[in-house]
Design a protein around this motif. Structure first.
Motif, PDB file in Angstrom:
ATOM      1  N   GLY A  79      18.899  44.703  17.687  1.00 54.48           N
ATOM      2  CA  GLY A  79      19.473  43.384  17.960  1.00 54.48           C
ATOM      3  C   GLY A  79      20.812  43.450  18.666  1.00 54.48           C
ATOM      4  N   SER A  80      21.093  44.561  19.332  1.00 54.29           N
ATOM      5  CA  SER A  80      22.402  44.746  19.978  1.00 54.29           C
ATOM      6  C   SER A  80      22.681  43.684  21.040  1.00 54.29           C
ATOM      7  CB  SER A  80      22.515  46.139  20.594  1.00 54.29           C
ATOM      8  OG  SER A  80      21.523  46.334  21.582  1.00 54.29           O
ATOM      9  N   GLY A  81      21.640  43.197  21.698  1.00 59.98           N
ATOM     10  CA  GLY A  81      21.832  42.154  22.710  1.00 59.98           C
ATOM     11  C   GLY A  81      22.240  40.818  22.118  1.00 59.98           C
ATOM     12  N   TYR A  82      22.115  40.702  20.826  1.00 53.20           N
ATOM     13  CA  TYR A  82      22.488  39.471  20.111  1.00 53.20           C
ATOM     14  C   TYR A  82      23.539  39.787  19.044  1.00 53.20           C
ATOM     15  CZ  TYR A  82      18.473  37.354  22.361  1.00 53.20           C
ATOM     16  OH  TYR A  82      17.582  36.871  23.291  1.00 53.20           O
ATOM     17  N   VAL A  83      24.410  40.748  19.364  1.00 54.24           N
ATOM     18  CA  VAL A  83      25.532  41.145  18.502  1.00 54.24           C
ATOM     19  C   VAL A  83      25.049  41.563  17.107  1.00 54.24           C
ATOM     20  CG1 VAL A  83      27.921  40.592  17.899  1.00 54.24           C
ATOM     21  CG2 VAL A  83      26.826  39.353  19.751  1.00 54.24           C
ATOM     22  N   TYR A  84      23.894  42.171  17.030  1.00 55.97           N
ATOM     23  CA  TYR A  84      23.288  42.688  15.803  1.00 55.97           C
ATOM     24  C   TYR A  84      22.965  41.611  14.760  1.00 55.97           C
ATOM     25  CZ  TYR A  84      24.556  47.099  17.889  1.00 55.97           C
ATOM     26  OH  TYR A  84      24.677  48.144  18.769  1.00 55.97           O
ATOM     27  N   VAL A  85      22.992  40.368  15.160  1.00 55.56           N
ATOM     28  CA  VAL A  85      22.620  39.286  14.239  1.00 55.56           C
ATOM     29  C   VAL A  85      21.173  39.461  13.764  1.00 55.56           C
ATOM     30  CG1 VAL A  85      22.306  36.787  13.984  1.00 55.56           C
ATOM     31  CG2 VAL A  85      24.351  37.688  15.107  1.00 55.56           C
ATOM     32  N   PRO A  86      20.225  39.867  14.623  1.00 60.90           N
ATOM     33  CA  PRO A  86      18.852  40.062  14.134  1.00 60.90           C
ATOM     34  C   PRO A  86      18.736  41.127  13.043  1.00 60.90           C
ATOM     35  CG  PRO A  86      18.830  39.857  16.505  1.00 60.90           C
ATOM     36  CD  PRO A  86      20.274  39.976  16.095  1.00 60.90           C
ATOM     37  N   LEU A  87      19.668  42.046  12.961  1.00 61.70           N
ATOM     38  CA  LEU A  87      19.650  43.054  11.908  1.00 61.70           C
ATOM     39  C   LEU A  87      20.265  42.517  10.613  1.00 61.70           C
ATOM     40  CD1 LEU A  87      19.059  45.979  11.056  1.00 61.70           C
ATOM     41  CD2 LEU A  87      21.302  46.603  11.975  1.00 61.70           C
ATOM     42  N   VAL A  88      21.301  41.725  10.742  1.00 61.80           N
ATOM     43  CA  VAL A  88      22.018  41.196   9.573  1.00 61.80           C
ATOM     44  C   VAL A  88      21.302  39.981   8.982  1.00 61.80           C
ATOM     45  CG1 VAL A  88      24.212  40.176   8.822  1.00 61.80           C
ATOM     46  CG2 VAL A  88      24.216  42.081  10.441  1.00 61.80           C
ATOM     47  N   LEU A  89      20.713  39.164   9.825  1.00 59.33           N
ATOM     48  CA  LEU A  89      20.106  37.904   9.391  1.00 59.33           C
ATOM     49  C   LEU A  89      19.039  38.066   8.305  1.00 59.33           C
ATOM     50  CD1 LEU A  89      20.408  34.886   9.940  1.00 59.33           C
ATOM     51  CD2 LEU A  89      18.726  35.132  11.769  1.00 59.33           C
ATOM     52  N   PRO A  90      18.077  38.978   8.442  1.00 57.87           N
ATOM     53  CA  PRO A  90      17.081  39.088   7.375  1.00 57.87           C
ATOM     54  C   PRO A  90      17.677  39.604   6.063  1.00 57.87           C
ATOM     55  CG  PRO A  90      16.747  40.835   8.959  1.00 57.87           C
ATOM     56  CD  PRO A  90      17.766  39.895   9.548  1.00 57.87           C
ATOM     57  N   LEU A 118      20.725  38.915   4.971  1.00 51.92           N
ATOM     58  CA  LEU A 118      21.332  37.726   4.372  1.00 51.92           C
ATOM     59  C   LEU A 118      20.263  36.798   3.797  1.00 51.92           C
ATOM     60  CD1 LEU A 118      24.132  36.812   6.942  1.00 51.92           C
ATOM     61  CD2 LEU A 118      24.398  37.859   4.679  1.00 51.92           C
ATOM     62  N   GLY A 119      19.166  36.638   4.536  1.00 54.02           N
ATOM     63  CA  GLY A 119      18.082  35.786   4.062  1.00 54.02           C
ATOM     64  C   GLY A 119      17.485  36.297   2.763  1.00 54.02           C
ATOM     65  N   LEU A 120      17.254  37.592   2.680  1.00 56.66           N
ATOM     66  CA  LEU A 120      16.676  38.172   1.466  1.00 56.66           C
ATOM     67  C   LEU A 120      17.659  38.106   0.296  1.00 56.66           C
ATOM     68  CD1 LEU A 120      14.834  41.208   3.079  1.00 56.66           C
ATOM     69  CD2 LEU A 120      13.765  39.193   2.020  1.00 56.66           C
ATOM     70  N   VAL A 121      18.934  38.326   0.561  1.00 57.65           N
ATOM     71  CA  VAL A 121      19.953  38.210  -0.495  1.00 57.65           C
ATOM     72  C   VAL A 121      20.009  36.775  -1.003  1.00 57.65           C
ATOM     73  CG1 VAL A 121      22.456  38.275  -0.937  1.00 57.65           C
ATOM     74  CG2 VAL A 121      21.332  40.186   0.233  1.00 57.65           C
ATOM     75  N   TYR A 122      19.983  35.832  -0.078  1.00 53.78           N
ATOM     76  CA  TYR A 122      20.001  34.422  -0.463  1.00 53.78           C
ATOM     77  C   TYR A 122      18.771  34.064  -1.303  1.00 53.78           C
ATOM     78  CZ  TYR A 122      19.502  29.388  -0.081  1.00 53.78           C
ATOM     79  OH  TYR A 122      19.319  28.060  -0.381  1.00 53.78           O
ATOM     80  N   LEU A 132      25.455  28.583   2.173  1.00 55.27           N
ATOM     81  CA  LEU A 132      24.780  29.705   2.822  1.00 55.27           C
ATOM     82  C   LEU A 132      23.366  29.338   3.245  1.00 55.27           C
ATOM     83  CD1 LEU A 132      24.658  32.642   3.713  1.00 55.27           C
ATOM     84  CD2 LEU A 132      24.036  33.266   1.372  1.00 55.27           C
ATOM     85  N   GLY A 133      22.642  28.595   2.414  1.00 55.03           N
ATOM     86  CA  GLY A 133      21.276  28.204   2.754  1.00 55.03           C
ATOM     87  C   GLY A 133      21.202  27.391   4.032  1.00 55.03           C
TER      88      GLY A 133
END
Length: 125
Positions: free
Chosen positions: A100-111, A113-117, A3-4
Protein backbone atom coordinates in the motif's frame (compact mmCIF):
# COMPACT_ATOMS: atom_id res chain seq x y z
CA UNK A 1 -16.22 11.20 15.50
CA UNK A 2 -15.56 7.77 16.95
CA UNK A 3 -13.21 5.16 15.60
CA UNK A 4 -16.08 3.23 14.00
CA UNK A 5 -17.30 6.21 12.01
CA UNK A 6 -13.77 7.16 11.00
CA UNK A 7 -13.16 3.61 9.75
CA UNK A 8 -16.41 3.60 7.78
CA UNK A 9 -15.49 6.95 6.18
CA UNK A 10 -11.97 5.81 5.32
CA UNK A 11 -13.16 2.48 3.93
CA UNK A 12 -15.79 4.30 1.85
CA UNK A 13 -13.13 6.58 0.35
CA UNK A 14 -10.94 3.58 -0.48
CA UNK A 15 -13.92 1.71 -1.91
CA UNK A 16 -14.74 4.55 -4.31
CA UNK A 17 -11.07 5.07 -5.20
CA UNK A 18 -10.27 1.40 -5.83
CA UNK A 19 -13.45 0.62 -7.77
CA UNK A 20 -13.11 3.78 -9.88
CA UNK A 21 -9.43 3.24 -10.59
CA UNK A 22 -9.94 -0.41 -11.50
CA UNK A 23 -12.93 0.39 -13.69
CA UNK A 24 -10.97 2.93 -15.72
CA UNK A 25 -7.91 0.67 -15.96
CA UNK A 26 -9.92 -2.35 -17.04
CA UNK A 27 -11.95 -0.35 -19.56
CA UNK A 28 -9.02 1.49 -21.13
CA UNK A 29 -5.85 -0.59 -20.80
CA UNK A 30 -6.66 -4.07 -19.53
CA UNK A 31 -4.04 -5.83 -21.68
CA UNK A 32 -1.19 -3.85 -20.09
CA UNK A 33 -1.56 -5.36 -16.61
CA UNK A 34 -4.59 -7.64 -16.25
CA UNK A 35 -3.50 -9.17 -12.93
CA UNK A 36 -2.88 -5.79 -11.33
CA UNK A 37 -6.15 -4.34 -12.58
CA UNK A 38 -8.20 -7.33 -11.48
CA UNK A 39 -6.55 -7.22 -8.06
CA UNK A 40 -7.46 -3.53 -7.81
CA UNK A 41 -11.06 -4.41 -8.66
CA UNK A 42 -11.04 -7.19 -6.07
CA UNK A 43 -9.65 -4.84 -3.44
CA UNK A 44 -12.42 -2.38 -4.28
CA UNK A 45 -15.05 -5.06 -3.65
CA UNK A 46 -13.37 -5.93 -0.36
CA UNK A 47 -13.44 -2.24 0.65
CA UNK A 48 -17.14 -2.00 -0.24
CA UNK A 49 -17.91 -5.07 1.89
CA UNK A 50 -15.83 -3.74 4.79
CA UNK A 51 -17.62 -0.39 4.57
CA UNK A 52 -21.03 -2.04 4.65
CA UNK A 53 -20.03 -4.49 7.37
CA UNK A 54 -18.73 -1.75 9.64
CA UNK A 55 -21.57 0.68 8.92
CA UNK A 56 -24.49 -1.68 9.43
CA UNK A 57 -25.71 -3.37 12.57
CA UNK A 58 -26.32 -7.02 13.26
CA UNK A 59 -24.36 -10.22 13.60
CA UNK A 60 -24.39 -10.95 9.85
CA UNK A 61 -22.85 -7.58 9.00
CA UNK A 62 -20.23 -8.01 11.72
CA UNK A 63 -19.23 -11.32 10.13
CA UNK A 64 -18.99 -9.56 6.76
CA UNK A 65 -16.75 -6.92 8.33
CA UNK A 66 -14.54 -9.55 10.01
CA UNK A 67 -14.20 -11.44 6.72
CA UNK A 68 -13.52 -8.32 4.64
CA UNK A 69 -10.89 -6.95 7.02
CA UNK A 70 -9.22 -10.36 7.26
CA UNK A 71 -9.17 -10.84 3.48
CA UNK A 72 -7.81 -7.33 3.08
CA UNK A 73 -4.97 -7.94 5.54
CA UNK A 74 -4.01 -11.23 3.87
CA UNK A 75 -4.32 -9.59 0.45
CA UNK A 76 -2.20 -6.54 1.20
CA UNK A 77 0.53 -8.68 2.81
CA UNK A 78 0.50 -11.25 -0.02
CA UNK A 79 0.32 -8.76 -2.90
CA UNK A 80 2.76 -6.46 -1.13
CA UNK A 81 5.30 -9.24 -0.82
CA UNK A 82 4.77 -10.57 -4.35
CA UNK A 83 4.93 -7.11 -5.93
CA UNK A 84 8.33 -6.54 -4.33
CA UNK A 85 9.62 -10.08 -4.95
CA UNK A 86 8.56 -10.20 -8.62
CA UNK A 87 7.99 -6.68 -10.00
CA UNK A 88 7.55 -8.01 -13.56
CA UNK A 89 4.37 -9.77 -12.45
CA UNK A 90 2.93 -6.35 -11.60
CA UNK A 91 3.80 -4.00 -14.48
CA UNK A 92 1.34 -1.51 -13.01
CA UNK A 93 0.62 -1.03 -9.33
CA UNK A 94 -2.45 -2.10 -7.42
CA UNK A 95 -3.92 -0.61 -4.26
CA UNK A 96 -2.04 -3.31 -2.33
CA UNK A 97 1.29 -3.17 -4.22
CA UNK A 98 4.30 -2.49 -2.03
CA UNK A 99 2.07 -3.02 1.03
CA UNK A 100 0.00 0.00 0.00
CA UNK A 101 2.99 2.33 -0.40
CA UNK A 102 1.20 4.29 -3.13
CA UNK A 103 -1.46 5.15 -0.57
CA UNK A 104 0.92 5.99 2.30
CA UNK A 105 0.56 2.43 3.67
CA UNK A 106 -3.05 3.05 4.68
CA UNK A 107 -4.10 -0.26 3.03
CA UNK A 108 -1.74 -2.06 5.43
CA UNK A 109 -2.87 -0.21 8.56
CA UNK A 110 -6.59 -0.05 7.77
CA UNK A 111 -7.44 -3.76 8.17
CA UNK A 112 -5.47 -3.92 11.42
CA UNK A 113 -7.47 -0.99 12.78
CA UNK A 114 -10.67 -2.59 11.50
CA UNK A 115 -9.91 -5.91 13.19
CA UNK A 116 -8.91 -4.19 16.45
CA UNK A 117 -12.13 -2.20 16.37
CA UNK A 118 -14.23 -5.30 15.69
CA UNK A 119 -12.48 -7.18 18.49
CA UNK A 120 -13.07 -4.32 20.91
CA UNK A 121 -16.73 -4.11 19.92
CA UNK A 122 -17.24 -7.86 20.29
CA UNK A 123 -15.81 -7.71 23.82
CA UNK A 124 -18.23 -4.92 24.72
CA UNK A 125 -21.20 -7.10 23.79
Amino acid sequence: MGLGRALVALYAVFAVAAVSRAGVQIATDFEAAPLAYLLSAFSGVVYVLATLGLARTGARWRRVAWAACSVELVGVITVGFLSLADPQAFPDSTVWSGFGSGYVYVPLVLPVLGLVYLRRESRRR
